[in-house]
Design a protein around this motif. Structure first.
Motif, PDB file in Angstrom:
ATOM      1  N   ASP A  53       5.086   8.250  -0.145  1.00 28.23           N
ATOM      2  CA  ASP A  53       4.991   8.100  -1.598  1.00 28.23           C
ATOM      3  C   ASP A  53       4.484   9.338  -2.324  1.00 28.23           C
ATOM      4  O   ASP A  53       4.645   9.447  -3.547  1.00 28.23           O
ATOM      5  CB  ASP A  53       4.060   6.929  -1.933  1.00 28.23           C
ATOM      6  N   GLY A  54       3.828  10.247  -1.605  1.00 31.56           N
ATOM      7  CA  GLY A  54       3.293  11.421  -2.278  1.00 31.56           C
ATOM      8  C   GLY A  54       2.723  12.424  -1.307  1.00 31.56           C
ATOM      9  O   GLY A  54       2.584  12.155  -0.111  1.00 31.56           O
ATOM     10  N   MET A  87       0.841  -1.193   0.000  1.00 30.51           N
ATOM     11  CA  MET A  87       0.000   0.000   0.000  1.00 30.51           C
ATOM     12  C   MET A  87       0.880   1.249   0.000  1.00 30.51           C
ATOM     13  O   MET A  87       1.959   1.265   0.589  1.00 30.51           O
ATOM     14  CB  MET A  87      -0.915   0.010   1.237  1.00 30.51           C
ATOM     15  N   LYS A  88       0.415   2.285  -0.671  1.00 32.27           N
ATOM     16  CA  LYS A  88       1.135   3.550  -0.717  1.00 32.27           C
ATOM     17  C   LYS A  88       0.534   4.524   0.293  1.00 32.27           C
ATOM     18  O   LYS A  88      -0.618   4.383   0.705  1.00 32.27           O
ATOM     19  CB  LYS A  88       1.065   4.144  -2.122  1.00 32.27           C
ATOM     20  N   VAL A  89       1.337   5.526   0.670  1.00 35.44           N
ATOM     21  CA  VAL A  89       0.902   6.516   1.656  1.00 35.44           C
ATOM     22  C   VAL A  89       1.110   7.918   1.096  1.00 35.44           C
ATOM     23  O   VAL A  89       2.174   8.232   0.545  1.00 35.44           O
ATOM     24  CB  VAL A  89       1.684   6.371   2.978  1.00 35.44           C
ATOM     25  N   VAL A  90       0.095   8.744   1.248  1.00 37.62           N
ATOM     26  CA  VAL A  90       0.136  10.152   0.829  1.00 37.62           C
ATOM     27  C   VAL A  90      -0.110  11.023   2.051  1.00 37.62           C
ATOM     28  O   VAL A  90      -1.090  10.833   2.768  1.00 37.62           O
ATOM     29  CB  VAL A  90      -0.926  10.435  -0.259  1.00 37.62           C
ATOM     30  N   PHE A  91       0.804  11.968   2.303  1.00 35.52           N
ATOM     31  CA  PHE A  91       0.638  12.937   3.389  1.00 35.52           C
ATOM     32  C   PHE A  91       0.025  14.215   2.836  1.00 35.52           C
ATOM     33  O   PHE A  91       0.368  14.653   1.742  1.00 35.52           O
ATOM     34  CB  PHE A  91       1.991  13.306   4.013  1.00 35.52           C
ATOM     35  N   ASP A  92      -0.857  14.832   3.609  1.00 27.32           N
ATOM     36  CA  ASP A  92      -1.348  16.170   3.279  1.00 27.32           C
ATOM     37  C   ASP A  92      -0.234  17.167   3.575  1.00 27.32           C
ATOM     38  O   ASP A  92       0.393  17.115   4.635  1.00 27.32           O
ATOM     39  CB  ASP A  92      -2.583  16.489   4.129  1.00 27.32           C
ATOM     40  N   PHE A  93       0.020  18.086   2.633  1.00 21.76           N
ATOM     41  CA  PHE A  93       1.115  19.041   2.794  1.00 21.76           C
ATOM     42  C   PHE A  93       0.598  20.455   2.555  1.00 21.76           C
ATOM     43  O   PHE A  93      -0.046  20.730   1.545  1.00 21.76           O
ATOM     44  CB  PHE A  93       2.244  18.712   1.809  1.00 21.76           C
TER      45      PHE A  93
END
Length: 512
Positions: free
Chosen positions: A210-211, A133-139
């Motif tokens: 990842d993003g 699974m990939k993980v995306v953080f709010d930035f």
């Protein structure tokens, strides 16, 4: 034990149905348009570590409720089992008091203590990656919290735009005004720019994320985003950037593609889909028009993030309730379309329950894992399995071939795969005749386990009950599948023998 065996025997025919179904082409790896994303507000999802529950008050909708990174880690298998391949989480940077949502940042390089530690952030990414699974953080780069220490630091006086209310929608106002009164960072300042670039690099290097989902993109100049994109791509060429450009105009959103942002949350889709699916009787042709505009304006429309609710808008469940409709029925119909139409589906946490909620902050209620509807959750799992099996549903062309207002059929084609998505958004049973299926082929309904064959006139008639949908895959018509029926007969024979055996044992155990 008996119940488990019975359940297994009953399920075998259905598993065999899919096992002997059409073989799909191998799915291409690495494309974000193939992702299924689960969106989590960290504080409102799951409390995995009570030791960081500082000033937590679940009764106050604007206070911390206890959710944390450990809580997400504990639920990764739960998320994966529903078929999701990636998660996007709200900002985890240190926030000022009451910043439970993560958008009032006080330190861009520290983890908010309510959520855990940097070690927890690293572990979340590692554990997700172990599960593919990939993980995306709010930035966030547009603003800081209301009381950031930089505001009283004379050396950083030019780190903010001059305080001004955001009135009107001119681009100058959008980029320089203080959104909701939040101090607006002067991203044209080289020192600010360098700090934010460094912060982005820090999170990438430290966690292996990842993003980023980029908050409030339209409130920051395009020049900044272009340089920001170049910087993060120099660190990781495959790093994913998904922008939030809150607008109903796809041309305006598409204008930000030129700065190197890979994808955008599709607000025009959201606005149309929620209106179409919150109640029966609405024309599904409006959905096709959304895609036509996307195809015309975007270079990569397949990667847009489609969604039905989020942390800034009313829950879809509330929209259905307000329309006096059954939310489960409406959710199933809307999700079937979203999972099979072009785009990357994003599902807000709790939709599988489904959680209710009005305007912010009511749309950010704490997740309740005990109160759920298995029917809806199983439907989400089924849709995920279908989408993953057939690349035509992530990469194929898209056109409407039947338009009868609330009833419509959409066709998708990719290489040698053809699929039809039939949506009956009306209050009565509907049917349609497809005359373009090649002779010698059949339609396999993947949701309701049906087969549609040539009626003798080169026509294929599909029918749907009110407020239902199905996905049909075109495959070779091989007639009756004797292997399938042979195995089915064997299974059913074993089932009957098992029932007889149990019945006899029960009789023997009864006193004479």
């Amino acid at each position: 034990m008996k119940k488990r065996v019975l359940t297994t025997l009953v399920m075998i025919p259905f598993l065999l149905f899919y096992a002997f179904g059409a073989e799909a082409a191998e799915k291409e790896e690495g494309s974000w348009q193939d992702e299924l994303m689960y969106f989590i507000m960290v504080d409102r999802f799951n409390n995995g570590d009570a030791s960081n529950d500082y000033s937590v008050n679940p009764e106050d909708p604007k206070a911390y409720h206890g959710g944390d990174l450990e809580g997400i880690i504990e639920k990764l298998d739960y998320i994966k089992d529903m078929g999701f391949t990636s998660i996007w989480i709200t900002p985890i940077m240190e926030n000022e008091p009451k910043g439970y949502h993560g958008y009032w940042i006080s330190d861009f390089k520290e983890v908010e203590e309510h959520f855990g530690t940097m070690e927890d952030a690293k572990r979340l990414v590692d554990e997700a990656h172990k599960r593919d699974m990939k993980v995306v953080f709010d930035f966030v780069v547009n603003h800081t919290g209301y009381q950031h220490e930089w505001l009283t630091d004379p050396s950083k006086e030019d780190w903010f735009h001059e305080e001004s209310r955001m009135v009107g929608n001119s681009q100058d106002q959008l980029e320089n005004g203080w959104l909701a009164g939040l101090p607006d960072l002067n991203t044209e300042n080289p020192e600010v720019k360098e700090y934010l670039f460094d912060a982005a690099e820090y999170w990438i290097d430290e966690t292996g994320v990842d993003g980023f989902r980029l908050d409030t993109v339209k409130h920051v100049p395009k020049e900044f985003w272009s340089e920001f994109s170049d910087h993060v791509k120099s660190i990781d060429p495959d790093f994913f950037l998904m922008g939030e450009v809150w607008s109903e105009d796809p041309r305006y959103i598409a204008g930000y593609e030129e700065v190197g942002i890979d994808s955008f949350v599709d607000y025009p889709f959201f606005e149309t889909a929620t209106q179409v699916f919150k109640q029966p009787g609405q024309s599904v042709a409006e959905l096709g028009k959304v895609w036509q505009r996307n195809e015309a304006f975007y270079e990569d429309p397949h990667s847009l993030g489609t969604f039905l609710d989020n942390h800034d808008n009313k829950r879809f469940t509330r929209l259905a309730n307000e329309a006096k409709q059954n939310p489960i029925t409406r959710w199933k119909l809307a999700l079937t379309y979203m999972y099979t139409a072009p785009g990357m589906p994003i599902v807000y946490y709790g939709s599988e329950v489904p959680l209710d909620g009005g305007e912010d902050p009511d749309n950010r209620r704490i997740m309740n894992f005990k109160a759920g509807d298995e029917e809806l959750k199983q439907h989400i799992e089924q849709l995920a399995a279908i989408r993953k099996k057939f690349p035509v549903l992530t990469q194929g062309s898209f056109e409407q071939v039947i338009d009868e207002g609330p009833f419509g059929v959409f066709k998708r084609t990719y290489e040698d795969e053809v699929a039809y998505i039939a949506i009956n958004n009306s209050k009565e049973t509907k049917s349609a005749v497809l005359g373009e299926v090649v002779e010698g082929e059949q339609l396999r309904g993947l949701i309701h386990d049906s087969i549609v064959r040539d009626n003798g006139n080169g026509e294929y008639e599909i029918g749907l009950d009110r407020e239902t949908a199905d996905v049909y895959i075109v495959e070779e018509d091989t007639g009756l599948n004797w292997i399938f029926f042979g195995v089915l007969a064997l299974v059913m024979g074993s089932f009957v023998a098992f029932v007889v055996l149990i019945s006899r044992k029960n009789k023997k155990s009864q006193p004479e």
